[in-house]
Design a protein around this motif. Structure first.
Motif, PDB file in Angstrom:
ATOM      1  N   MET A   1     -19.795  96.158 -30.723  1.00 24.14           N
ATOM      2  CA  MET A   1     -18.803  96.984 -30.009  1.00 24.14           C
ATOM      3  C   MET A   1     -18.804  96.653 -28.521  1.00 24.14           C
ATOM      4  SD  MET A   1     -18.545 101.120 -29.854  1.00 24.14           S
ATOM      5  CE  MET A   1     -18.583 101.242 -31.635  1.00 24.14           C
ATOM      6  N   GLU A   5     -14.799  99.702 -25.101  1.00 20.49           N
ATOM      7  CA  GLU A   5     -14.451 100.534 -26.253  1.00 20.49           C
ATOM      8  C   GLU A   5     -15.497 101.645 -26.419  1.00 20.49           C
ATOM      9  OE1 GLU A   5     -14.410  98.701 -30.120  1.00 20.49           O
ATOM     10  OE2 GLU A   5     -13.404 100.426 -31.014  1.00 20.49           O
ATOM     11  N   HIS A   8     -14.983 104.454 -24.031  1.00 19.50           N
ATOM     12  CA  HIS A   8     -13.884 105.377 -24.315  1.00 19.50           C
ATOM     13  C   HIS A   8     -14.155 106.249 -25.537  1.00 19.50           C
ATOM     14  CE1 HIS A   8     -10.980 102.955 -21.569  1.00 19.50           C
ATOM     15  NE2 HIS A   8     -11.923 103.613 -20.919  1.00 19.50           N
ATOM     16  N   ILE A   9     -14.991 105.752 -26.448  1.00 20.82           N
ATOM     17  CA  ILE A   9     -15.416 106.607 -27.563  1.00 20.82           C
ATOM     18  C   ILE A   9     -16.348 107.685 -27.023  1.00 20.82           C
ATOM     19  CG2 ILE A   9     -16.649 106.702 -29.763  1.00 20.82           C
ATOM     20  CD1 ILE A   9     -15.740 103.834 -30.287  1.00 20.82           C
ATOM     21  N   GLU A  11     -16.234 108.919 -24.094  1.00 20.79           N
ATOM     22  CA  GLU A  11     -15.329 109.852 -23.426  1.00 20.79           C
ATOM     23  C   GLU A  11     -14.790 110.872 -24.434  1.00 20.79           C
ATOM     24  OE1 GLU A  11     -12.094 108.824 -20.227  1.00 20.79           O
ATOM     25  OE2 GLU A  11     -11.311 108.250 -22.187  1.00 20.79           O
ATOM     26  N   ALA A  12     -14.387 110.381 -25.600  1.00 17.75           N
ATOM     27  CA  ALA A  12     -13.859 111.271 -26.644  1.00 17.75           C
ATOM     28  C   ALA A  12     -14.933 112.241 -27.122  1.00 17.75           C
ATOM     29  CB  ALA A  12     -13.321 110.447 -27.819  1.00 17.75           C
ATOM     30  N   ILE A  13     -16.137 111.725 -27.311  1.00 19.87           N
ATOM     31  CA  ILE A  13     -17.247 112.571 -27.782  1.00 19.87           C
ATOM     32  C   ILE A  13     -17.578 113.651 -26.759  1.00 19.87           C
ATOM     33  CG2 ILE A  13     -19.754 112.562 -28.187  1.00 19.87           C
ATOM     34  CD1 ILE A  13     -19.381 109.924 -29.693  1.00 19.87           C
ATOM     35  N   PHE A  15     -15.648 114.836 -24.508  1.00 22.13           N
ATOM     36  CA  PHE A  15     -14.516 115.758 -24.446  1.00 22.13           C
ATOM     37  C   PHE A  15     -14.623 116.813 -25.545  1.00 22.13           C
ATOM     38  CE2 PHE A  15     -10.264 116.898 -26.013  1.00 22.13           C
ATOM     39  CZ  PHE A  15      -9.745 117.492 -24.878  1.00 22.13           C
ATOM     40  N   ILE A  26     -25.618 110.014 -28.865  1.00 17.99           N
ATOM     41  CA  ILE A  26     -24.442 109.145 -28.787  1.00 17.99           C
ATOM     42  C   ILE A  26     -24.744 107.787 -29.401  1.00 17.99           C
ATOM     43  CG2 ILE A  26     -22.908 107.931 -27.190  1.00 17.99           C
ATOM     44  CD1 ILE A  26     -23.109 110.348 -25.336  1.00 17.99           C
ATOM     45  N   ALA A  29     -24.490 108.010 -33.090  1.00 13.49           N
ATOM     46  CA  ALA A  29     -23.132 108.169 -33.594  1.00 13.49           C
ATOM     47  C   ALA A  29     -22.362 106.849 -33.507  1.00 13.49           C
ATOM     48  CB  ALA A  29     -22.403 109.269 -32.832  1.00 13.49           C
ATOM     49  N   LEU A  30     -22.619 106.069 -32.463  1.00 15.21           N
ATOM     50  CA  LEU A  30     -21.887 104.815 -32.268  1.00 15.21           C
ATOM     51  C   LEU A  30     -22.584 103.632 -32.923  1.00 15.21           C
ATOM     52  CD1 LEU A  30     -20.383 106.560 -30.167  1.00 15.21           C
ATOM     53  CD2 LEU A  30     -20.250 104.530 -28.743  1.00 15.21           C
ATOM     54  N   LEU A  44     -18.215 103.894 -17.582  1.00 16.11           N
ATOM     55  CA  LEU A  44     -17.282 105.027 -17.556  1.00 16.11           C
ATOM     56  C   LEU A  44     -17.351 105.754 -16.203  1.00 16.11           C
ATOM     57  CD1 LEU A  44     -15.339 106.240 -19.627  1.00 16.11           C
ATOM     58  CD2 LEU A  44     -17.155 107.772 -20.366  1.00 16.11           C
TER      59      LEU A  44
ATOM     60  N   LYS B 119     -16.058 122.330 -20.051  1.00 13.85           N
ATOM     61  CA  LYS B 119     -15.163 122.976 -21.008  1.00 13.85           C
ATOM     62  C   LYS B 119     -15.937 123.385 -22.236  1.00 13.85           C
ATOM     63  CE  LYS B 119     -12.482 120.353 -23.779  1.00 13.85           C
ATOM     64  NZ  LYS B 119     -13.272 120.192 -24.993  1.00 13.85           N
TER      65      LYS B 119
ATOM     66  N   PHE C  15      -8.150 119.423 -19.145  1.00 17.90           N
ATOM     67  CA  PHE C  15      -9.525 119.290 -19.631  1.00 17.90           C
ATOM     68  C   PHE C  15     -10.217 120.658 -19.672  1.00 17.90           C
ATOM     69  CE2 PHE C  15     -14.010 118.946 -18.278  1.00 17.90           C
ATOM     70  CZ  PHE C  15     -14.531 118.295 -19.383  1.00 17.90           C
ATOM     71  N   GLY C  54     -10.214 107.773 -24.343  1.00 18.53           N
ATOM     72  CA  GLY C  54     -10.781 108.575 -25.428  1.00 18.53           C
ATOM     73  C   GLY C  54      -9.859 109.686 -25.902  1.00 18.53           C
ATOM     74  N   THR C  68      -8.400 114.305 -28.676  1.00 13.53           N
ATOM     75  CA  THR C  68      -9.115 113.034 -28.816  1.00 13.53           C
ATOM     76  C   THR C  68      -8.221 112.040 -29.555  1.00 13.53           C
ATOM     77  OG1 THR C  68     -10.119 113.840 -30.836  1.00 13.53           O
ATOM     78  CG2 THR C  68     -11.454 113.959 -28.848  1.00 13.53           C
ATOM     79  N   TYR C  72     -10.782 107.355 -32.853  1.00 15.85           N
ATOM     80  CA  TYR C  72     -12.190 107.604 -32.560  1.00 15.85           C
ATOM     81  C   TYR C  72     -12.767 108.773 -33.365  1.00 15.85           C
ATOM     82  CZ  TYR C  72     -11.273 104.535 -28.525  1.00 15.85           C
ATOM     83  OH  TYR C  72     -10.924 103.490 -27.721  1.00 15.85           O
ATOM     84  N   TYR C  75     -16.210 108.511 -35.182  1.00 20.99           N
ATOM     85  CA  TYR C  75     -17.395 108.559 -34.310  1.00 20.99           C
ATOM     86  C   TYR C  75     -17.673 109.994 -33.874  1.00 20.99           C
ATOM     87  CZ  TYR C  75     -16.645 103.541 -34.000  1.00 20.99           C
ATOM     88  OH  TYR C  75     -16.487 102.225 -34.300  1.00 20.99           O
ATOM     89  N   VAL C  76     -16.579 110.688 -33.546  1.00 19.93           N
ATOM     90  CA  VAL C  76     -16.731 112.073 -33.098  1.00 19.93           C
ATOM     91  C   VAL C  76     -17.342 112.907 -34.226  1.00 19.93           C
ATOM     92  CG1 VAL C  76     -15.517 114.141 -32.358  1.00 19.93           C
ATOM     93  CG2 VAL C  76     -14.858 111.923 -31.429  1.00 19.93           C
ATOM     94  N   ARG C  78     -19.171 111.847 -36.661  1.00 18.46           N
ATOM     95  CA  ARG C  78     -20.562 111.460 -36.883  1.00 18.46           C
ATOM     96  C   ARG C  78     -21.471 112.089 -35.838  1.00 18.46           C
ATOM     97  NH1 ARG C  78     -20.324 105.412 -38.260  1.00 18.46           N
ATOM     98  NH2 ARG C  78     -21.767 104.987 -36.562  1.00 18.46           N
ATOM     99  N   MET C  79     -20.906 112.270 -34.644  1.00 15.59           N
ATOM    100  CA  MET C  79     -21.665 112.893 -33.561  1.00 15.59           C
ATOM    101  C   MET C  79     -21.900 114.362 -33.873  1.00 15.59           C
ATOM    102  SD  MET C  79     -22.857 112.652 -30.529  1.00 15.59           S
ATOM    103  CE  MET C  79     -23.757 114.094 -30.062  1.00 15.59           C
TER     104      MET C  79
END
Lengths: 168, 244, 168
Positions: A1, A5, A8-9, A11-13, A15, A26, A29-30, A44, B119, C15, C54, C68, C72, C75-76, C78-79
């Motif tokens: 990976m 990428e 940004h994953i 970032e999603a997690i 969030f 993390i 998970a990745l 990031l 958040k 956010f 993300g 999100t 992704y 991954y989220v 799985r987290m």
């Protein structure tokens, strides 16, 4: 990976999680190493700074957390009314300062420096999750030892206890 | 003009002392050559919210200040005592002043940290948890089967696979009694010879019960010459010793 | 206020809010027009897409919401719900072997062969989804019949139960 990428994953997690998430969580998970995770996190962070994005990625001890950029606070606060954020009382701050600088510290040590009983402020800091019990001192009465938590770092916006100014 | 202090606005006697020192614009070291002691005692005595229950720490401090002052009136010993209460109080006040400064810095950190917002976690429906089971290989399964097979008693396959089937008894106690009697009529027989011809477990059990039954009815008897020696079976009732 | 700055303040607001926020509310908080707000939102959306960030910014009528990025999601998930690793005990593996080779099999049959009570291992295999109930035997007490599941095949990497090694 690739790092971009992965970042940004992450970032999603962050969030979705909202709460602080750890690097090992993390990495798992990745399915990448912790070193790779840290690289992606740093990528990031640099990206957020260079683009002056709406949030920043802060590390508090082991935990990572997305937070809004401080400069945008006035706009965010206007949106979030009523804001119910409390700062600590003078007494709590003093108790916390003794524990932060001398950790692990007993209530007796805090009372010695402050010259007053500290039962209330110690209990209040425990309730707020800013300090935690970390054992007992090998001394008369085996008093409880307290230390600061990751939430303490978060409350003061520092990544590490060493970021506190050193005592004169 | 008298100034009244509310004790509640101070975090203990050290805090009040520091406040008085700050107001008098003197160095902590000089508190005993100033009016601070008197000011402190005055402040505690005249505090509008004075409550002996809550002000015990202030009272203790006042008592200590009076004691230090009175010692100063006595002739000084030639060299300073090891734990000089005067120096001890100055050290405490200095440490407390440092603490207050640290707390102020932390308050600044706190103030800027309060300007950032996190958040709450998102609430998202999750699929059922994935379960990964270690050590599930065909070889492990095969080995497990072999272990079971090794432990299982031999020649029981039939019974194992059909445990619920109730079969008709092929061997009856009566039938076996007749078989044994027939053999004994031909002459004395060794015990083991009854079980020749590889009988299955059920047949062995039935034969044994039949033999016990014959012994009980006095239609056969057994003799054994040595301990753990061969058992011989005879027809009829055993003759009592001396019957001959 | 420049579009890019407005867009990043909007990012911070979305956010924190988590929930959908309306265009007029944002316009008010930023003290800009709704038209300018929409421009900033569109700028942000293009930025998210071009950078494969993300999250994405969705518009539901008047409401805006950060979500999100769908790619992704695994991954989220799985987290938030890490894979639980377990291993089978020797006892469970033996029970599984008997059921696999003699299926459909009753608990009684397994106990007969293994010579021990198997309630626990049968229940554990059921919980792990490796075996399932497939009916009842027409015999005294109508005991439950068990057989292996598709998950069993998946775990052993075979497509059919006949691929199990044959008995000698």
């Amino acid at each position: 990976m690739e790092t971009i990428e992965a970042s940004h994953i992450i970032e999603a997690i962050l969030f979705v999680s909202g709460d602080a998430v750890t690097v090992p969580d993390i990495a798992l998970a990745l399915n990448i190493s912790e070193m790779e995770t840290i690289s992606a996190v740093e990528f990031l962070q640099r990206e957020y700074e260079s683009q002056t994005r709406g949030f920043t990625l802060r590390r508090y001890g082991d935990h990572l957390k997305l937070e809004t950029r401080a400069e945008y606070a006035p706009y965010v606060e206007r949106m979030l009314q009523p804001v119910q954020r409390q700062s600590l009382t003078q007494a709590s701050l003093e108790t916390l300062a003794v524990i932060a600088y001398r950790q692990p510290a007993t209530k007796g040590m805090v009372e010695q420096v402050r010259g007053v009983k500290c039962d209330y402020s110690v209990q209040s800091l425990l309730n707020k999750g800013l300090i935690k019990e970390v054992g007992r001192k090998e001394a008369l009465g085996r008093p409880i030892l307290y230390a600061t938590t990751d939430k303490f770092l978060e409350h003061f916006g520092i990544s590490d206890i060493r970021e506190l100014p050193t005592l004169p | 003009m008298a100034v009244f202090f509310r004790l509640k606005q101070f975090d203990g006697p050290l805090d009040l002392l520091l406040h008085l020192i700050g107001k008098a614009k003197i160095d902590i070291k000089d508190i005993f050559v100033s009016q601070i002691t008197e000011q402190f005692i005055d402040a505690v005595r005249t505090a509008p919210d004075f409550d002996p229950e809550e002000a015990s720490e202030f009272i203790a401090m006042a008592a200590m200040l009076v004691e230090i002052k009175s010692r100063a009136l006595l002739p000084r010993p030639p060299k300073p005592e090891e734990d000089d209460p005067e120096q001890a109080l100055i050290a405490r006040l200095t440490a407390y002043k440092q603490l207050k400064e640290s707390a102020e810095t932390m308050a600044e950190f706190e103030k800027s940290a309060l300007r950032v917002f996190g958040k709450l976690p998102e609430e998202i429906p999750l699929p059922p948890p994935t379960l990964e089971i270690d050590g599930l290989t065909l070889d492990a399964l095969w080995q497990a089967l072999l272990r079971v097979a090794e432990r299982a008693p031999k020649g029981e396959e039939e019974a194992e696979t059909m445990p619920q089937d109730i079969r008709r008894d092929c061997h009856t106690v009566e039938g076996c009694m007749k078989t044994i009697q027939k053999r004994l009529r031909a002459g004395a027989t060794r015990f083991e010879e009854l079980f020749e011809g590889k009988p299955n477990r059920e047949e062995i059990v039935t034969l044994f019960i039949a033999l016990l039954e014959l012994l009980r009815l006095g239609k056969a008897y057994a003799t054994q010459n040595d301990l753990l020696g061969a058992i011989t079976l005879h027809q009829g009732r055993r003759k009592a010793v001396g019957d001959d």
